[in-house]
Design an enzyme around this catalytic site. Sequence first.
Site, PDB file in Angstrom:
ATOM      1  N   ASP A   1     -25.159 -57.732  28.339  1.00 26.51           N
ATOM      2  CA  ASP A   1     -25.435 -59.068  28.881  1.00 26.51           C
ATOM      3  C   ASP A   1     -25.280 -59.161  30.397  1.00 26.51           C
ATOM      4  O   ASP A   1     -25.104 -60.259  30.931  1.00 26.51           O
ATOM      5  CB  ASP A   1     -24.519 -60.119  28.224  1.00 26.51           C
TER       6      ASP A   1
HETATM    7  N1  LIG Z   1     -27.079 -52.246  26.135  1.00 31.16           N
HETATM    8  C1  LIG Z   1     -27.271 -53.520  25.737  1.00 31.16           C
HETATM    9  N2  LIG Z   1     -27.504 -53.783  24.436  1.00 31.16           N
HETATM   10  C2  LIG Z   1     -27.697 -55.072  24.022  1.00 31.16           C
HETATM   11  C3  LIG Z   1     -27.617 -56.129  24.947  1.00 31.16           C
HETATM   12  C4  LIG Z   1     -27.390 -55.811  26.317  1.00 31.16           C
HETATM   13  O1  LIG Z   1     -27.373 -56.701  27.204  1.00 31.16           O
HETATM   14  N3  LIG Z   1     -27.226 -54.503  26.670  1.00 31.16           N
HETATM   15  N4  LIG Z   1     -27.732 -57.451  24.481  1.00 31.16           N
HETATM   16  C5  LIG Z   1     -27.440 -57.607  23.058  1.00 31.16           C
HETATM   17  C6  LIG Z   1     -27.612 -58.928  22.407  1.00 31.16           C
HETATM   18  N5  LIG Z   1     -26.313 -59.548  22.274  1.00 31.16           N
HETATM   19  C7  LIG Z   1     -26.218 -60.775  22.835  1.00 31.16           C
HETATM   20  O2  LIG Z   1     -27.252 -61.324  23.230  1.00 31.16           O
HETATM   21  C8  LIG Z   1     -25.242 -58.945  21.568  1.00 31.16           C
HETATM   22  C9  LIG Z   1     -25.520 -58.314  20.369  1.00 31.16           C
HETATM   23  C10 LIG Z   1     -24.496 -57.694  19.668  1.00 31.16           C
HETATM   24  C11 LIG Z   1     -23.195 -57.713  20.141  1.00 31.16           C
HETATM   25  C12 LIG Z   1     -22.125 -57.032  19.354  1.00 31.16           C
HETATM   26  O3  LIG Z   1     -20.983 -56.917  19.776  1.00 31.16           O
HETATM   27  N6  LIG Z   1     -22.558 -56.565  18.136  1.00 31.16           N
HETATM   28  C13 LIG Z   1     -21.764 -55.854  17.140  1.00 31.16           C
HETATM   29  C14 LIG Z   1     -21.473 -54.473  17.667  1.00 31.16           C
HETATM   30  C15 LIG Z   1     -22.747 -53.677  17.424  1.00 31.16           C
HETATM   31  C16 LIG Z   1     -22.749 -52.329  18.095  1.00 31.16           C
HETATM   32  O4  LIG Z   1     -21.644 -51.836  18.476  1.00 31.16           O
HETATM   33  O5  LIG Z   1     -23.857 -51.783  18.284  1.00 31.16           O
HETATM   34  C17 LIG Z   1     -20.596 -56.658  16.752  1.00 31.16           C
HETATM   35  O6  LIG Z   1     -20.910 -57.816  16.459  1.00 31.16           O
HETATM   36  O7  LIG Z   1     -19.490 -56.155  16.638  1.00 31.16           O
HETATM   37  C18 LIG Z   1     -22.914 -58.337  21.342  1.00 31.16           C
HETATM   38  C19 LIG Z   1     -23.943 -58.975  22.055  1.00 31.16           C
HETATM   39  C20 LIG Z   1     -28.294 -56.646  22.283  1.00 31.16           C
HETATM   40  N7  LIG Z   1     -27.954 -55.323  22.701  1.00 31.16           N
END
Ligand SMILES: Nc1nc2c(c(=O)[nH]1)N[C@@H](CN(C=O)c1ccc(C(=O)N[C@@H](CCC(=O)O)C(=O)O)cc1)CN2
Length: 285
Positions: free
Chosen positions: A230
């Site tokens: 983000d």
């Molecule tokens: N490298 C990036 N990847 C993603 C981004 C970004 O800016 N840079 N944005 C996210 C979307 N998002 C908020 O908009 C978001 C999605 C998921 C999570 C998160 O913590 N998800 C999981 C962990 C999943 C994992 O480790 O792959 C969780 O809920 O624990 C936070 C923010 C999309 N990807």
Amino acid sequence: MSRPADTVGRLLVRCPDRFGIVAAVSSFLSASGANILSLDQHATATYGGTYFQRTEFALPSRDLDGLRAAFASDVARHFGMDFTVTDAAAPKRIGVLVSKSDHCLLDLLWRTQRGELDVEVAVVISNHPDLAPAVGSFGVPFVHVPVTPETKPEAEARQAELLAGVDLVVLARYMQIVSGSLLAAVGSPMINIHHSFLPAFVGAVPYRQAKERGVKLVGATAHYVTEELDQGPIIEQDVVRVNHRHSAADLTRLGADVERSVLSRAVRWHCEDRVMRDGNTTVVL
Ligand SMILES: Nc1nc2c(c(=O)[nH]1)N[C@@H](CN(C=O)c1ccc(C(=O)N[C@@H](CCC(=O)O)C(=O)O)cc1)CN2
């Protein structure tokens, strides 16, 4: 027999600001037989900043490749320009990553089907199977690629394979963090729609955070994806008013409309070659 229609080209330029840039670009286009249709520009300072220019032009010769090569040698090298030359008539091929939330994805597919977005959705990839029927109804390929902490490297390798050759990747409420290696493997820009008015409420559950904070506005932010969650360059944002009577579910519902409009504007502007990077910010012309 009528002459074939001119090619419409787009020239994007970013370089250290100095006197003579507009004259040099305009003279080059004129000498190439191009007619300028629109020209927008921005300088980050009165003198000595960074200069940005977007020029649309009609090209009777239709030889964009030749113009690109000549511009590189005759103009760009002299001014130290980063530049692109694209064909306005060539729709961008986009790949979409999605999880379970459907509103941003379906909005993109619907706007594309209606001709509001001049893009070709080449593939939709999801870490869940739920949206397969909805995507299939638009005649777009849907691939389910499950992602778990244990299988993430293999899953991202498969995603990279499916995304080969796309011009843009859109994360339409994709709820997995994209690794630096996937970003590098894909190579094309990625746009994410974050469901808050960044920099407020980063992370996975911004509406819950917003309710707990008692905000009077909720919003959405479309930004380029970087390895840091983000934190990428912001392309577009918007907000909607809320109040104490709204539950977290109400905030989610009201925010979803903002997410859809913000994402579609960001994707449109990117695909119209209007967005240029300026460090960790953008210039939208
Ligand atoms: N490298 C990036 N990847 C993603 C981004 C970004 O800016 N840079 N944005 C996210 C979307 N998002 C908020 O908009 C978001 C999605 C998921 C999570 C998160 O913590 N998800 C999981 C962990 C999943 C994992 O480790 O792959 C969780 O809920 O624990 C936070 C923010 C999309 N990807």
